[in-house]
Design an enzyme around this catalytic site. Structure first.
Site, PDB file in Angstrom:
ATOM      1  N   HIS A 196     -16.490  33.036 -47.343  1.00 31.70           N
ATOM      2  CA  HIS A 196     -17.400  33.816 -46.519  1.00 31.70           C
ATOM      3  C   HIS A 196     -17.133  33.396 -44.932  1.00 31.70           C
ATOM      4  O   HIS A 196     -17.132  34.053 -43.854  1.00 31.70           O
ATOM      5  CB  HIS A 196     -18.862  33.474 -46.562  1.00 31.70           C
ATOM      6  CG  HIS A 196     -19.786  34.577 -45.818  1.00 31.70           C
ATOM      7  ND1 HIS A 196     -19.416  35.581 -44.922  1.00 31.70           N
ATOM      8  CD2 HIS A 196     -21.245  34.802 -46.063  1.00 31.70           C
ATOM      9  CE1 HIS A 196     -20.430  36.142 -44.589  1.00 31.70           C
ATOM     10  NE2 HIS A 196     -21.551  35.865 -45.425  1.00 31.70           N
ATOM     11  N   ASP A 224     -10.838  52.708 -53.996  1.00 33.62           N
ATOM     12  CA  ASP A 224     -10.185  53.347 -54.868  1.00 33.62           C
ATOM     13  C   ASP A 224      -8.736  52.825 -55.144  1.00 33.62           C
ATOM     14  O   ASP A 224      -8.159  52.997 -53.976  1.00 33.62           O
ATOM     15  CB  ASP A 224     -10.109  54.777 -54.555  1.00 33.62           C
ATOM     16  CG  ASP A 224      -9.556  55.861 -55.843  1.00 33.62           C
ATOM     17  OD1 ASP A 224      -8.870  55.099 -56.818  1.00 33.62           O
ATOM     18  OD2 ASP A 224      -9.439  56.903 -55.570  1.00 33.62           O
TER      19      ASP A 224
END
Length: 470
Positions: free
Chosen positions: A169, A411
């Site tokens: 992070h 995708d």
């Protein structure tokens, strides 16, 4: 290397290949890059797990998604070359990236079941198969001198697959992470460069030469530590588990609690909010946004369930994306570092529990709206003058909204995920993710961790709160 989980009637086993390091596909600069003072704040010194589930694609029959993702990853690391490096700690705890091109960890795996056998419920947080789908490689979980990404692609017998990613992070926030993953997906599909070019520019969020704290940053304070608490409050909860280690607790209560309590005493459960439930909550505070109303509802129900001392101070901390908040020093398009700050709504437990949720929603709105250029500068200066503190733990509930970043839109050529989102579930934290159904595309999901008796009370209060008003 294999691991199994028996969750009747499903025996889910995964066989993994040996982890490999994926390096940039072309030469990259070798240099040292300091992180910003928002990147290396204590609250984000952790790894975030993400899962995305994909169905089989008839058009890609016979093709290996792991190979496509691996190739896209190697190309993306040319543009995002700091992610292939390693972090070290400089003077005064400053985190610096050594851009050495060592690479990120990649694991290929095969499951012994079809994707549909897992079931939709198990695909959403808290996924019972997280350890199977995103295995922890020994020695990889640290912040210092460890790979900054761990990727696992697990193929199911039906041809579908799961993509698990654990990211450091300190290198990027949710928006920056999705920007990077979208770059991987674009390059995996054959483009020559990502549609959004990555921008480093971490110096834009660095403390001033003369630090000045101009706001009361309550989200970093643990209030009322001397008050007598009920048995399920944090201090008593630790004592009854027999895991108590006073020295470790004093040095880092957040880490101590997550490591020693969550897996033994807490149960994890997800809650979905469709349009009907969200509207029922919103009707109780029409002046608020849906996010403010939902956070207010969760905060109040959780506090009632925990039953803290009525006079104790309770907090609701939210994570605010500052990309659209800054006016004087706007961040450039493509900035993928942490552009987030914590803001806290603060009140007494008795006021939160006795007032309608419109009271809590107003506090949340005020906390969110206080974030501006001066607030960001103040919190950035606080990081370097106060030892880069973590957010408060005691009687604090942190909520972060990850529903708008497009986890379920990535995708790689096999279509969009059935479900995608952050899968970290721990005490005191709630991740909001999108939950789309055929008949309802505006749903939200939040996963929480609470002691069993408290979870039952929370569910009871939540049912009352989300019931449509007559």
């Amino acid at each position: 290397m294999a691991s199994c989980l028996l969750s009747a009637p499903l025996l889910f086993c995964v066989t993994r290949s040996k982890p490999q390091l994926i390096v940039p596909s072309a030469s990259t600069p070798h240099q040292q890059k300091p992180l910003s003072d928002l990147d290396d704040q204590g609250t984000v010194r952790l790894h975030i797990p993400v899962l995305m589930f994909y169905r089989n694609s008839v058009e890609r029959r016979g093709e290996d998604p792991a190979m496509a993702i691996k190739e896209g990853l190697a190309k993306a690391l040319v543009f995002y070359y700091p992610l292939a490096g390693r972090i070290f700690e400089g003077e005064n705890g400053k985190l610096i990236v050594n851009c050495n091109g060592k690479g990120v960890l990649f694991v290929e795996a095969k499951a012994n079941v079809k994707l549909e056998q897992i079931g939709d419920k198990s695909m959403q947080p808290p996924c019972p198969y997280l350890k199977q789908l995103l295995n922890t490689v020994p020695g990889s979980k640290g912040i210092i001198d460890c790979p900054l990404l761990l990727i696992q692609v697990t193929r199911f017998t039906c041809g579908g697959f799961a993509l698990g990613i654990r990211f450091n992070h300190t290198m990027m926030d949710a928006q920056g992470f999705i920007q990077f993953v979208n770059a991987v997906s674009e390059l995996a599909k054959g483009v020559s460069a990502p549609s959004t070019f990555p921008i480093w520019e971490r110096g834009l969020l660095t403390a001033r030469s003369t630090p000045t704290i101009t706001y009361e940053h309550n989200q970093f304070k643990d209030f009322d530590l001397s008050k007598t608490t009920r048995w399920w409050d944090f201090e008593k909860l630790l004592r009854i588990t027999k895991f108590i280690n006073v020295q470790k607790l004093a040095s880092d209560p957040c880490v101590f609690f997550s490591k020693n309590i969550c897996h033994s005493l807490l149960i994890k459960r997800s809650f979905t909010f469709g349009s009907r439930e969200l509207q029922a909550i919103k009707d109780q505070c029409p002046a608020s946004t849906t996010f403010e109303a939902l956070c207010a509802c969760l905060w109040k129900c959780r506090t009632i369930a925990l039953r803290p001392d009525p006079n104790s101070t309770v907090l609701l901390t939210i994570i605010v994306n500052i990309r659209e908040k800054l006016q004087d020093s706007k961040l450039p398009l493509g900035y993928y570092g942490n552009a987030i700050v914590l803001a806290a709504a603060v009140t007494k437990a008795k006021l939160l529990c006795s007032n309608p949720i419109s009271y809590a929603a107003k506090l949340i709105r005020e906390a969110k709206n206080i974030v501006n250029d001066d607030y960001v500068k103040s919190i950035t200066d606080l990081m370097v003058t106060s030892g880069r503190p973590r957010g408060a733990v005691l009687r604090n509930f942190l909520i972060t909204d990850n529903s708008r970043f497009g986890y379920d839109d990535v995708d790689f050529g096999w279509g969009k995920p059935i479900f995608g989102g952050v899968y970290g579930v721990g005490y005191g934290v709630g991740f909001l993710v999108s939950h789309k159904r055929m008949e309802d595309t505006k749903g939200k999901l939040v996963a929480l961790a609470l002691p069993p008796l408290i979870m039952g009370k929370f569910q009871y209060e939540l049912r009352k709160m989300t019931r449509a008003q007559k």
